[in-house]
Scaffold this motif. Structure first.
Motif, mmCIF file in Angstrom:
data_model
loop_
_atom_site.group_PDB
_atom_site.id
_atom_site.type_symbol
_atom_site.label_atom_id
_atom_site.label_comp_id
_atom_site.label_asym_id
_atom_site.label_seq_id
_atom_site.Cartn_x
_atom_site.Cartn_y
_atom_site.Cartn_z
ATOM 1 N N TYR B 85 23.684 -1.931 -3.712
ATOM 2 C CA TYR B 85 24.568 -2.763 -2.910
ATOM 3 C C TYR B 85 24.399 -4.222 -3.314
ATOM 4 N N SER B 86 25.487 -4.958 -3.272
ATOM 5 C CA SER B 86 25.396 -6.402 -3.517
ATOM 6 C C SER B 86 25.436 -7.111 -2.163
ATOM 7 N N MET B 87 24.586 -8.115 -2.016
ATOM 8 C CA MET B 87 24.361 -8.726 -0.700
ATOM 9 C C MET B 87 24.381 -10.244 -0.820
ATOM 10 N N VAL B 88 24.999 -10.909 0.139
ATOM 11 C CA VAL B 88 24.876 -12.371 0.221
ATOM 12 C C VAL B 88 24.277 -12.737 1.570
ATOM 13 N N VAL B 89 23.497 -13.816 1.590
ATOM 14 C CA VAL B 89 22.888 -14.303 2.824
ATOM 15 C C VAL B 89 23.595 -15.594 3.221
ATOM 16 N N LEU B 90 24.054 -15.646 4.465
ATOM 17 C CA LEU B 90 24.759 -16.820 4.969
ATOM 18 C C LEU B 90 23.828 -17.542 5.935
ATOM 19 N N GLY B 91 23.446 -18.755 5.546
ATOM 20 C CA GLY B 91 22.499 -19.518 6.359
ATOM 21 C C GLY B 91 21.107 -19.405 5.763
ATOM 22 N N SER B 156 24.671 -19.384 16.255
ATOM 23 C CA SER B 156 25.711 -18.665 17.020
ATOM 24 C C SER B 156 27.088 -19.286 16.877
ATOM 25 N N ARG B 157 27.145 -20.634 17.025
ATOM 26 C CA ARG B 157 28.448 -21.290 17.074
ATOM 27 C C ARG B 157 29.253 -21.125 15.785
ATOM 28 N N SER B 158 28.571 -20.887 14.653
ATOM 29 C CA SER B 158 29.290 -20.741 13.380
ATOM 30 C C SER B 158 29.432 -19.284 12.956
ATOM 31 N N ALA B 159 28.782 -18.372 13.679
ATOM 32 C CA ALA B 159 28.672 -16.989 13.199
ATOM 33 C C ALA B 159 30.032 -16.306 13.053
ATOM 34 N N SER B 173 30.674 -4.836 5.323
ATOM 35 C CA SER B 173 29.490 -4.612 6.150
ATOM 36 C C SER B 173 28.795 -5.920 6.488
ATOM 37 N N ILE B 174 28.444 -6.044 7.739
ATOM 38 C CA ILE B 174 27.848 -7.282 8.250
ATOM 39 C C ILE B 174 26.518 -6.942 8.924
ATOM 40 N N TRP B 175 25.471 -7.615 8.466
ATOM 41 C CA TRP B 175 24.165 -7.504 9.124
ATOM 42 C C TRP B 175 23.966 -8.832 9.853
ATOM 43 N N ASN B 176 24.031 -8.798 11.151
ATOM 44 C CA ASN B 176 24.114 -10.029 11.934
ATOM 45 C C ASN B 176 22.832 -10.368 12.685
ATOM 46 N N PHE B 177 22.254 -11.521 12.348
ATOM 47 C CA PHE B 177 21.059 -12.017 13.035
ATOM 48 C C PHE B 177 21.386 -13.087 14.074
ATOM 49 N N GLY B 187 37.104 -0.734 10.503
ATOM 50 C CA GLY B 187 36.622 -0.339 9.180
ATOM 51 C C GLY B 187 35.466 -1.190 8.693
ATOM 52 N N THR B 188 35.123 -2.238 9.455
ATOM 53 C CA THR B 188 33.947 -3.051 9.105
ATOM 54 C C THR B 188 32.744 -2.501 9.868
ATOM 55 N N HIS B 189 31.631 -2.388 9.191
ATOM 56 C CA HIS B 189 30.404 -1.907 9.833
ATOM 57 C C HIS B 189 29.533 -3.095 10.198
ATOM 58 N N THR B 190 29.016 -3.115 11.409
ATOM 59 C CA THR B 190 28.091 -4.191 11.769
ATOM 60 C C THR B 190 26.816 -3.598 12.344
ATOM 61 N N GLU B 191 25.746 -4.288 12.077
ATOM 62 C CA GLU B 191 24.461 -3.930 12.672
ATOM 63 C C GLU B 191 23.824 -5.257 13.085
ATOM 64 N N ASN B 192 23.386 -5.319 14.335
ATOM 65 C CA ASN B 192 22.830 -6.559 14.870
ATOM 66 C C ASN B 192 21.313 -6.522 14.937
ATOM 67 N N VAL B 193 20.694 -7.643 14.640
ATOM 68 C CA VAL B 193 19.281 -7.838 14.955
ATOM 69 C C VAL B 193 19.236 -9.019 15.917
ATOM 70 N N HIS B 194 19.157 -8.716 17.197
ATOM 71 C CA HIS B 194 19.144 -9.766 18.217
ATOM 72 C C HIS B 194 17.708 -9.964 18.693
ATOM 73 N N LEU B 195 17.038 -10.947 18.072
ATOM 74 C CA LEU B 195 15.615 -11.139 18.371
ATOM 75 C C LEU B 195 15.366 -11.450 19.837
ATOM 76 N N SER B 196 16.209 -12.301 20.433
ATOM 77 C CA SER B 196 15.904 -12.660 21.825
ATOM 78 C C SER B 196 16.166 -11.478 22.760
ATOM 79 N N ASP B 197 17.130 -10.614 22.438
ATOM 80 C CA ASP B 197 17.317 -9.405 23.241
ATOM 81 C C ASP B 197 16.059 -8.537 23.196
ATOM 82 N N SER B 198 15.468 -8.450 22.012
ATOM 83 C CA SER B 198 14.254 -7.657 21.850
ATOM 84 C C SER B 198 13.104 -8.262 22.666
ATOM 85 N N LEU B 199 12.985 -9.592 22.604
ATOM 86 C CA LEU B 199 11.927 -10.274 23.370
ATOM 87 C C LEU B 199 12.129 -10.071 24.873
#
Lengths: 210, 210
Positions: B85-91, B156-159, B173-177, B187-199
């Motif tokens: 897979y080819s991946m880009v990191v935003l931020g 958040s404000r730019s996400a 596909s979006i991996w969202n932090f 048709g777009t796949h998203t998976e969230n990593v919400h750190l504050s939800d986990s905390l």
């Protein structure tokens, strides 16, 4: 409110999301919201919302909806955000530094007290005015400081060892970012953030179109 | 194997854990394992394990158990790890840098192609030989490069804005932090990593003893 009521893990996992959305509503000066409007925003059904919130008390009012501030405060209380917590970060690599730098956790009441690392090149460096300490001094530190929460950001191979030092010294809660499942004594709370598990879930979805 | 079979999200979420444990077994030269032994290690019941793995095919053998390498390869395939897979990191803040530096993702087949940030102080800096680019050039980059996965690590404000650029330019596909829930086209796949939800989940557990 009965804090010992048996609430399912599925409901508990949804509470932070309610908290996040209510916090946004407050920021946008929204005073009240119907379960239908909240449903549209948050993506749970209105009946799911009513059912979830009923687990904790009688929040809504027929024909009025929810008072946003009241509901926010109640959910904050249920989540334990009406008190403060002392936190240490173990491992000052990328993830450890990210957690240590994330000031929003402090706003939620989680105060970063210390950071530890094994790497002599990192020991002494400051993150947000907190000096990184040698991990060999962790046990002594814990004997002299009451810490509620340990955030494990060390590599997998060291995670259990660091976890054992924490739990043996009365740290009752572990937030684990290492890609292993830790063994903890009864009465210890753990929550895992397994980034690669999350990526692999996404990878599965990418390969199995609906 | 029927890749379109309807598998529940609960099973899918357990697959990365099987993958992780089987990978450890392979590293320790374990050739085969019974569902009972695997159960003891992984913490699911033996019957849960048999049921999960039966969703994907007939893996176990009565009286022999599972062939570790075969099962590992099968699960890798199911998870889509038999391709790249080819991946880009935003931020390129703390989380973005952590993701970009995490070479294990590359081992799984996720190749980091580019990193973008809005901060001129970061643009031009290299992470693992990959120069951070100006986020204003993202759209043009995506028109010239086929990218499978965008990792959103902006505030958040730019996400949502960044997410829109990705999805409009065929990133599926979006991996969202970012601590927001993103709106994406069908048709777009998203998976969230919400750190504050986990905390906050952990915080709940800290305040509600069993």
């Amino acid at each position: 409110m009965d804090k010992n009521k048996n609430i399912s893990m599925a409901v508990i996992k949804r509470l932070p999301k309610y908290h996040r959305y209510l916090s946004d509503l407050l920021k946008n000066d929204v005073d009240r919201i119907s379960s239908k409007e909240l449903s549209r925003k948050i993506g749970f059904t209105a009946s799911q919302i009513r059912q979830d919130l009923n687990c904790f008390g009688d929040f809504g009012q027929q024909g009025y909806g929810y008072n946003v501030r009241e509901l926010y405060n109640q959910i904050s209380g249920i989540l334990g955000l009406d008190r403060e917590y002392s936190m240490v970060v173990l491992g000052a690599g990328n993830i450890g530094q990210a957690v240590a730098n994330y000031t929003y956790f402090e706003k939620l009441g989680f105060e970063l007290k210390a950071i530890f690392d094994i790497n002599p090149k990192l020991v002494g460096i400051k993150i947000r005015d907190i000096e990184i300490k040698d991990i060999d001094t962790l046990e002594e530190y814990l004997k002299n400081n009451e810490i509620d929460l340990g955030v494990i950001c060390v590599p997998s191979r060291s995670a259990q060892r660091v976890c054992d030092i924490l739990t043996k010294n009365d740290v009752k809660s572990i937030w684990n970012f290492a890609p292993v499942d830790l063994q903890v004594p009864e009465g210890t709370h753990t929550e895992n953030v397994h980034l690669s598990d999350s990526l692999l879930t996404l990878s599965y979805l990418m390969n199995h179109e609906e």
